[in-house]
Design an enzyme around this catalytic site. Structure first.
Site, PDB file in Angstrom:
ATOM      1  N   ALA A 120       0.662  -0.988   0.018  1.00 56.05           N
ATOM      2  CA  ALA A 120       0.018  -0.097  -0.018  1.00 56.05           C
ATOM      3  C   ALA A 120       0.984   1.264  -0.031  1.00 56.05           C
ATOM      4  CB  ALA A 120      -0.889  -0.169   1.253  1.00 56.05           C
ATOM      5  N   GLU A 177      -0.539   2.565   7.097  1.00 56.94           N
ATOM      6  CA  GLU A 177      -0.859   3.694   6.053  1.00 56.94           C
ATOM      7  C   GLU A 177      -1.387   4.795   6.833  1.00 56.94           C
ATOM      8  OE1 GLU A 177       1.135   3.231   3.983  1.00 56.94           O
ATOM      9  OE2 GLU A 177       1.384   0.921   3.866  1.00 56.94           O
ATOM     10  N   GLU A 231       9.550   4.195   7.786  1.00 60.68           N
ATOM     11  CA  GLU A 231       9.089   2.890   7.858  1.00 60.68           C
ATOM     12  C   GLU A 231       9.312   2.116   8.883  1.00 60.68           C
ATOM     13  OE1 GLU A 231       6.789   2.205   5.621  1.00 60.68           O
ATOM     14  OE2 GLU A 231       7.126   3.489   3.963  1.00 60.68           O
TER      15      GLU A 231
END
Length: 885
Positions: A269, A305, A327
């Site tokens: 995603a 996300e 991340e």
């Protein structure tokens, strides 16, 4: 071939000479000839000197047809600019100017799925890491932030939905059957967060009331056929929004939050500001089409996300070497979210299993790199388990060192200082240090050193002094000149009845030890270090590295008796599982040595007794955590077993692993069947931790029993396949059948295909199950699967379900002695390299481990790599080949 492969170095980072004050984009969409008008207001940064070289404006662009360039409204002739394959150069006058660039692109031909492309007839973008340069000329780097306004024009009948970042400020119809939408994003962002969607989509809508009393409109867009499968994703989003407010005080900032599910997507995603684009695998779920693992994946990725809105979007990366800043931090946040939603103990086990089976292999291979890479040729190659999963473990170290409250203080300061900025991992660490008034400089070693740290542990008990000394030696296997890591090491002390002991920390060591609940947290900061504890009247049982408090390989000489004790009595649930795994690993490795000495397999008493105890606990205790027991009963997977050896004997490892599973099933068939029967439940599917645990235990027992392959058991497996209404149990049964040579296998596979051939994500399971099968002739089966009408090289999910699963999971079949599978994989990589280089590079990885195997296999694998080196076209694959060879 010889590629012009420029190496980018962190040490060479220079800030941009220009600031982009605003970006106005106009898209006139067409499948083969989309026009993009990009009007930018650009300002020269006063802090930069204006030499002749720095006066030149250098914009990135790839695969673009340049139609026109205007500077301050004046159309430039070709003499006014310079175009190369990868750049547009201009020499503007003045400190502030308007630049308009018009480009033409062909989304229909974009099979790389970077930039703007068509997916199932819908327009879609993917700009991270460097896809925006495939749309228009721009400073395609994350430290150039700007405010974007986007106008989209398209045929209304073909593309009734037009979406981009931010808030919708205007829409309307045009006279020629087209319509338009204008979106404005008030928050400055880098171009990698730009997104556009246009298509014939429907939406599931809901709303969320924020902690600061605003109403957010929530929309999930998908093809009409998929709309009934979106409710779980919407519920997951709402849970994530509430959790982020409660845990970190972070509230959503736009009026609308949109998710779009697309079938053709390279990643899981993408967190584009306000408009997340998802691989449909991580949006669509219902009991008939998705397993418990799928449900958890949807919930985790939706949350991941969403959490990026702050850790990645509001505070972004200065450059791509800082990727783990967003991340690693956001993976840690989604792990904590899932742990709170389900079971913290089980979630920790799942995360560590994935880390040790896959990321440790990356650390030990040719692609070994620190979580902050120091150089790269193709940035796409560094979206790795090291940057993500190990990066998350490094973030977890801060929380372990500082405690949850201290970590929250650090996060609060990080956002207060850096909201709206592009920053570095050092900025994050400094916020953590300053908020807690501690020195965290030594944490830098985790960011810049590659490889998994090893930690040798030795304990000396002194009965006369009633004390115990615990010594530690840390090292990196491939580096004798490493800098010591800062390692928070959790330890517990138990008596022989499993009760917690609380020894006194010797005065000389108290500054480096803190007691949290039942755990002592030792701050290991030196290459060699000793800790002493007093008031220990009897020799304690040591529970080491509780909760896997650091991503290390611990070396400690446990006896079988100690491990069996800890597996049953440790008060730390992670270490109960870990002790069972260690004992199973000892058993496997002892029998691998016997296999290599041509001796018969022997099931050791210590592990057999533990296995019986664990199965009995599952059978007799209503209070036991069935998921924890199921994982404790599951043997270490083959990938983790491989990591225990420098030189891998494939036949020995696979044969012993299968034999151990079968021996346990034979010895405890009756008990396993009783557990299976106990966990059979005739109830409607629910995604909750009790039912998940029940299904996991049932299917763990079934997997063991299937290794016996008796007619009675095959009939029982087929009954589960026929009678269950949820995909978790159906897939588990089909996986068991797929390893057996039986008419029932063929009929179940045929039935599954007939039923689900029009459900792409479920059909991926059909492909994967066959690619992972242990049946004879599986390599030939896989070759036929890539020729199947439903197989497509342009769909990353389908490629991963066949080529990826076979080469990564079907270890014995992939490593067949004649090397035929190596040659086949090389052919697939070459074919994919022309279609989608990102996917091609991912598929190459199993060949890169060639040094781990016997001489004959090494030669066969290496020859394929050399052949590929002469023929590949992309930087993605070239970089990996160069590192491998």
């Amino acid at each position: 071939m010889t590629l012009e492969a420029k190496v980018n170095y962190l040490s060479e980072y220079q800030p941009c000479d220009f600031e982009v004050l605003s970006v106005n984009l106009l898209f006139e969409l067409s499948a083969s000839s989309t026009l993009v008008t990009n009007r930018m207001l650009i300002k020269r940064l006063a802090s930069r000197s204006v030499s002749e070289s720095e006066n030149k404006l250098k914009l990135n662009g790839e695969g673009l047809v340049l139609k026109s360039v205007r500077l301050n409204g004046q159309l430039l002739s070709e003499a006014g600019f310079q175009v190369t394959q990868e750049h547009l150069f201009l020499s503007p006058e003045g400190d502030e100017f308007e630049l308009e660039v018009v480009t033409e692109i062909n989304p229909q031909a974009n099979t790389a799925l970077e930039g703007l492309y068509l997916s199932s007839g819908n327009f879609c973008t993917q700009c991270e890491a460097e896809g925006f340069r495939r749309i228009t000329y721009f400073f395609d780097r994350p430290d150039v932030l700007s405010v974007y306004q986007t106008k989209i024009i398209a045929d209304k009948q073909a593309y009734p939905v037009l979406l981009s970042n931010g808030n919708l400020i205007e829409s309307g119809e045009l006279a020629d059957g087209r319509h338009f939408a204008i979106w404005h994003d008030p928050f400055k962002k880098p171009c990698y967060l730009f997104a556009l969607i246009a298509g014939d989509l429907v939406s599931l809508e809901d709303q969320y009331f924020t902690a600061d009393n605003r109403t957010i409109k929530l929309c999930i867009y998908t093809d009409p056929h998929h709309l009934p499968h979106c409710r779980h994703a919407m519920d997951s989003l709402i849970h994530a929004m509430r959790w982020d407010e409660q845990r970190f005080g972070l509230t959503y900032d736009l009026d609308t939050y949109m998710i779009v599910a697309v079938d053709d997507f390279n990643m899981g995603a993408m967190e584009n500001k306000g408009l997340n684009i998802f691989n449909s695998k991580y949006v669509l779920a219902d009991p008939q089409t998705a397993t418990d693992v799928d449900y958890e994946g949807v919930e985790a990725v939706i949350a991941h996300e969403y959490f990026h809105n702050w850790t990645g979007n509001r505070v972004t990366c200065r450059d791509w070497f800082q990727l783990t800043l967003k991340e690693g931090l956001t993976v840690f946040r989604d792990q904590e979210f899932t742990a709170d939603r389900l079971s913290p103990a089980v979630k920790r086990i799942e995360d560590v299993r994935r880390l040790r089976s896959h990321q440790f292999a990356e650390d030990a291979g040719p692609m070994s790199h620190p979580i902050q890479p120091q150089s790269y040729i193709e940035m796409n190659n560094f979206y790795t388990l090291t940057v993500y999963e190990k990066g998350a473990e490094v973030v977890r170290l801060y929380q372990t060192l500082l405690g949850k409250d201290g970590f929250r203080k650090g996060m609060d300061l990080y956002f207060a200082r850096h909201d709206g900025q592009a920053v570095t991992v050092e900025d994050f660490r400094q916020a953590m240090a300053d908020a807690n008034q501690v020195d965290l400089d030594q944490m830098q070693a985790w960011y810049v050193q590659a490889g998994t740290p090893h930690l040798k542990v030795k304990a000396e008990y002194n009965a006369v002094n009633a004390s115990i000394k615990i010594g530690f030696q840390q090292y990196l296997k491939a580096d004798n000149s490493f800098s010591p890591f800062l390692i928070p090491f959790k330890i517990g002390f138990l008596n022989d009845q499993g009760e917690t002991l609380y020894p006194e920390v010797a005065a000389d060591y108290s500054s480096a030890v803190k007691l949290e609940g039942q755990d002592y947290v030792l701050k290991i900061s030196q290459e060699n270090q000793v800790f002493e504890f007093n008031g220990v009247s009897d020799k304690p049982q040591l529970s080491l590295l509780r909760g896997f408090s650091a991503p290390i390989i611990m070396e400690y000489q446990y006896s079988e008796k100690q491990l069996a004790f800890l597996a049953c009595h440790d008060t730390d649930s992670f270490n109960r599982w870990e002790s069972a795994q260690r004992l199973a690993l000892m058993e496997l490795m002892a029998n691998i040595a016997r296999f290599q000495a041509q001796q018969a397999y022997q099931l050791g008493a210590a592990y057999a007794d533990l296995f019986e105890t664990l199965v009995s606990q599952a059978l007799n205790s209503d209070q036991a955590d069935l998921a924890l027991l199921a994982y404790s009963l599951t043997l270490p997977d083959l990938n983790y077993l491989i990591e225990q050896y420098d030189a891998v004997d494939i036949e020995a490892l696979v044969s012993v692993h299968q034999q151990m599973k079968k021996s346990l099933a034979q010895k405890y068939e009756t008990l396993l069947f009783e557990v299976y029967q106990k966990c059979l439940a005739d109830q409607a599917y629910r995604y909750d931790k009790q039912q998940i645990a029940q299904r996991l235990m049932k299917n763990t027992a079934l997997s063991y029993l299937s290794s016996l392959a008796t007619d009675q058991i095959i009939t029982r497996i087929k009954q589960q396949y026929d009678q269950q209404s949820n995909m978790t149990d159906i897939q588990a049964a089909l996986q068991c059948l797929s390893n057996l040579t039986s008419p029932q296998t063929d009929s179940a596979l045929a039935h599954f295909y007939d039923k689900y051939q029009d459900e792409p994500l479920v059909l991926d399971k059909w492909f994967s199950i066959q690619a992972a099968s242990h049946r004879e002739g599986v390599f030939e089966t896989v070759q036929t699967l890539t020729a199947h009408p439903k197989f497509s090289y342009s769909n990353p999910n389908r490629v991963r379900s066949v080529i990826g699963v076979f080469c990564r999971q079907n270890i014995l079949a992939f490593h067949r002695k004649d090397g035929a599978a190596y040659a086949w994989l090389a052919e697939q990589v070459l074919k994919l390299d022309e279609i989608n280089p990102q996917v091609a590079a991912r598929m190459l990885v199993p060949l890169m481990q060639w040094r781990r195997f016997d001489a004959k296999r090494q030669d066969l694998m290496r020859s394929e790599l050399i052949s590929l080196m002469a023929n590949v076209q992309s930087k993605d694959v070239y970089e990996l080949l160069e590192k491998s060879l």
